[in-house]
Design a protein around this motif. Sequence first.
Motif, short mmCIF file in Angstrom:
data_model
loop_
_atom_site.label_atom_id
_atom_site.label_comp_id
_atom_site.label_asym_id
_atom_site.label_seq_id
_atom_site.Cartn_x
_atom_site.Cartn_y
_atom_site.Cartn_z
N ASN A 1 -4.05 44.49 60.83
CA ASN A 1 -3.44 45.43 59.90
C ASN A 1 -1.94 45.56 60.11
N LEU A 2 -1.50 45.41 61.34
CA LEU A 2 -0.08 45.54 61.64
C LEU A 2 0.76 44.52 60.90
N VAL A 3 0.29 43.26 60.89
CA VAL A 3 1.12 42.19 60.32
C VAL A 3 0.49 41.52 59.10
N GLY A 4 -0.70 41.96 58.67
CA GLY A 4 -1.35 41.34 57.52
C GLY A 4 -1.86 39.95 57.84
N LEU A 5 -2.62 39.83 58.93
CA LEU A 5 -3.14 38.54 59.36
C LEU A 5 -4.19 38.00 58.40
N CYS A 6 -4.23 36.70 58.29
CA CYS A 6 -5.31 36.03 57.57
C CYS A 6 -6.59 36.10 58.40
N PRO A 7 -7.76 35.98 57.77
CA PRO A 7 -9.02 35.97 58.52
C PRO A 7 -9.05 34.83 59.53
N GLY A 8 -9.72 35.09 60.66
CA GLY A 8 -9.94 34.05 61.66
C GLY A 8 -8.87 33.93 62.72
N GLN A 9 -7.84 34.79 62.70
CA GLN A 9 -6.81 34.72 63.72
C GLN A 9 -7.27 35.40 65.01
N ALA A 10 -6.84 34.86 66.14
CA ALA A 10 -7.28 35.37 67.45
C ALA A 10 -6.85 36.81 67.67
N PHE A 11 -7.71 37.58 68.31
CA PHE A 11 -7.43 38.95 68.75
C PHE A 11 -7.14 39.92 67.60
N SER A 12 -7.54 39.58 66.39
CA SER A 12 -7.11 40.35 65.22
C SER A 12 -7.62 41.78 65.20
N ASP A 13 -8.75 42.05 65.84
CA ASP A 13 -9.31 43.41 65.83
C ASP A 13 -8.86 44.25 67.02
N GLN A 14 -8.05 43.69 67.90
CA GLN A 14 -7.57 44.46 69.05
C GLN A 14 -6.40 45.35 68.63
N PRO A 15 -6.20 46.47 69.32
CA PRO A 15 -5.13 47.40 68.94
C PRO A 15 -3.76 46.92 69.39
N SER A 16 -2.77 47.14 68.55
CA SER A 16 -1.38 46.84 68.89
C SER A 16 -0.71 48.16 69.27
N VAL A 17 -0.38 48.31 70.54
CA VAL A 17 0.08 49.60 71.07
C VAL A 17 1.47 49.49 71.70
N GLY A 18 1.69 48.50 72.55
CA GLY A 18 2.95 48.39 73.27
C GLY A 18 4.06 47.83 72.41
N PHE A 19 5.31 48.05 72.82
CA PHE A 19 6.44 47.46 72.12
C PHE A 19 7.20 46.48 72.98
N CYS A 20 6.91 46.40 74.27
CA CYS A 20 7.49 45.41 75.18
C CYS A 20 6.59 45.29 76.40
N SER A 21 6.96 44.41 77.31
CA SER A 21 6.19 44.15 78.52
C SER A 21 7.09 44.30 79.74
N GLY A 22 6.48 44.33 80.92
CA GLY A 22 7.24 44.44 82.16
C GLY A 22 6.39 44.09 83.36
N PHE A 23 6.99 44.20 84.58
CA PHE A 23 6.23 43.87 85.78
C PHE A 23 6.83 44.58 86.98
N LEU A 24 5.99 44.78 87.99
CA LEU A 24 6.32 45.54 89.19
C LEU A 24 6.93 44.63 90.25
N VAL A 25 8.12 45.02 90.78
CA VAL A 25 8.80 44.20 91.79
C VAL A 25 9.01 44.92 93.11
N SER A 26 8.75 46.20 93.18
CA SER A 26 8.74 46.95 94.44
C SER A 26 7.85 48.15 94.23
N GLU A 27 7.73 49.00 95.25
CA GLU A 27 6.79 50.10 95.15
C GLU A 27 7.12 51.09 94.05
#
Length: 303
Positions: A88-114
């Motif tokens: 629904n977010l981008v108007g995907l055609c049928p059969g695209q991977a992960f299409s029913d999963q929720p789109s929540v985040g706007f970026c990604s990151g990772f932990l480099v110290s405590e």
Amino acid sequence: MACSPNQKRGLISKAATNTGLTCQIPDDQESGKVSASAIYGADNRLDWWESPGQTTQYWAKATLALVSSSSLVREGRSYRLYGPTYKNLVGLCPGQAFSDQPSVGFCSGFLVSEDLIVTAGHCIQSEYDCRDTRFVFDFAKTKEDQKEYRVDENSIYHCKEIVAHETGSNDFAVIRLDRKVEDRTPLNVRRSGALGIGEQVMLIGHPMGLPSKIADGGFVQSSGQKIVASVDAFSANSGSALFNSQTGLVEGLLVSGEADFQFHNGCRIEAKCGDNCEGEVVTPISKILPFIPEVSYQNPVCE
């Protein structure tokens, strides 16, 4: 509202993910076409349940999603992550991977110290952005039949301060969290030497704001002031950790790349990459070393 498909890989409109409105992703403004794609060869993206062991129990557990505070709904001692489905977010055609999963985040990151995480500089532009962002670990599909996405309250962190921030040629941000992370091990990063052309790499992050995806099978196309690699990446993968598949060390963070979609019969399909793709652009971890502790972490023993 609009989501840029190629200039900055990240920052799906917060308004889109918060309200469930469709995010309109335009064609290339000069040519009228979407440029070469985000999937290189076979689609290598996997959910956590498909990639058990060291990958998910250590490396992926130290990665996170950047989520607007309004996308989290408290339910007891956990939070439900709220957002439109990918289709629904981008108007995907049928059969695209992960299409029913929720789109929540706007970026990604990772932990480099405590208490320090790394993301792309264009993901966090100001102290206000930082305060409004929640840094969410464990947003992932851990079972094949999983339909709902909740995380424990202890997996959600706030911003205490921006330690370092650059955009432009060096695109990164180092963020200090509001408390120490005690239930997972920070990632080890390359501290000497250089990544070689042809080496195999792996990307872990949240393409299109989806539950965490592991994309192995990429290769380094060039290395230097910027790293360019053929890893499967989409909008909101900005800030994702690029791992050396052989050593497990973080080599850098994804910041931009190829366009994500092509139009097909009035809907969108994920674009496939041919030989003419320029690759995904990564800020080398060497740019960030002055801002993170020089600590080597013991790899945890995984089941």
